[in-house]
Design an enzyme around this catalytic site. Sequence first.
Site, PDB file in Angstrom:
ATOM      1  N   ALA A   1      -5.302   3.149  -2.457  1.00  0.00           N
ATOM      2  CA  ALA A   1      -5.685   4.395  -1.798  1.00  0.00           C
ATOM      3  C   ALA A   1      -5.399   5.134  -1.999  1.00  0.00           C
ATOM      4  CB  ALA A   1      -5.599   4.214  -0.775  1.00  0.00           C
TER       5      ALA A   1
ATOM      6  N   GLY B   1      -5.247  -1.559  -1.883  1.00  0.00           N
ATOM      7  CA  GLY B   1      -6.757  -1.448  -2.181  1.00  0.00           C
ATOM      8  C   GLY B   1      -6.919  -1.528  -2.957  1.00  0.00           C
TER       9      GLY B   1
ATOM     10  N   GLU C   1      -7.177  -5.620  -2.484  1.00  0.00           N
ATOM     11  CA  GLU C   1      -8.373  -5.632  -1.724  1.00  0.00           C
ATOM     12  C   GLU C   1      -9.989  -5.844  -2.603  1.00  0.00           C
ATOM     13  OE1 GLU C   1      -6.033  -3.211   0.878  1.00  0.00           O
ATOM     14  OE2 GLU C   1      -6.447  -4.832   2.635  1.00  0.00           O
TER      15      GLU C   1
ATOM     16  N   GLU D   1       1.579  -2.344   1.547  1.00  0.00           N
ATOM     17  CA  GLU D   1       1.174  -1.345   2.632  1.00  0.00           C
ATOM     18  C   GLU D   1       2.032  -0.710   3.117  1.00  0.00           C
ATOM     19  OE1 GLU D   1      -0.740  -3.137   1.260  1.00  0.00           O
ATOM     20  OE2 GLU D   1      -2.557  -2.003   1.248  1.00  0.00           O
TER      21      GLU D   1
END
Length: 256
Positions: free
Chosen positions: A62, A107, A110, A130
Amino acid sequence: MAVDLERSDGVATVTLNRPGALNAFDTPQLRALLDTFRALRADRAVRCVILTGTGKAFAAGADIKEMADKQMPEALAFARLGHQVTAAIEGLPQPVIAAVNGYAFGGGCELALACDIRLAADTAQFAQPEVTLGVPPGWGGTQRLPRLVGHGLAAEIIFTARRVTADEALRIGLVNGIYPPDRLLSEATDLARRIAANSPRALAAAKRAMALALAGDPASGLAAEATLFAESFGTPDQEEGMRAFLEKRPAAFSGE
Ligand code: DAK
């Protein structure tokens, strides 16, 4: 464009294209991804999808610059948008192959985990960093990584935020194959074409049944699998597939 789309011979290649930020996901990039996957859902000519990135990253996660100052309501909207993207990939009837060309962090990792199959460049690296940023993985890493590599390894990877090399990723089942970077896309395309030759209807049913198995208890997954299997019978794809086998010729599937 933040996301490029090419279609050829039943295979769509979606390329994250924001190399200046290592393909990190900001809101426009996530919206573009969502629109692209929604459009592919309706495209019956596309039978398998490849997701890859430009430059040295698959995606570095992200966008930290965008996230840094968010408060609760905007953070929630951003998280939901990310969830819509992973749901769009998992809900896509066509199989999706992640061709992980470089860093797949946060992300980005993911997003690869939401795909059905992962191939990687032998230079790629995976991580869920994270917890070093003060947040837990938020786009499915806590759910999908343990299922793929087992709880203990996933816990170690998430809790330490360490990097996983492509060699290790192959060993622990995080990826299906690793290739020199210049061969990654051709290997992914070759795999996608082999998948695309099969019945779209049966692929979609198999993908849905496998998703149900992960989502719920095995008994209801097996019941759904039986129903989806039975529903394939009497369809043109089932008739063509079985007739072609008996006639010793390649099947020509219509997707009906
Ligand atoms: N966001 C924004 N920009 C990024 C970025 C990122 N994640 N990663 C890299 N960049 C930018 C850098 O700032 C730099 O920009 P300029 O300074 O040139 O303007 C450019 O990309 C090149 O990066 P580097 O100069 O750092 O390149 P290096 O090769 O030296 O290092 C690196 C590559 C991947 C090791 C490094 O960039 C790095 O560590 N990046 C951050 C990786 C990271 O921590 N990713 C996880 C992000 S957090 C949630 C939902 C979702 C999430 C969380 C919660 N909820 C539902 C609650 C998701 C979180 C994440 O993904």
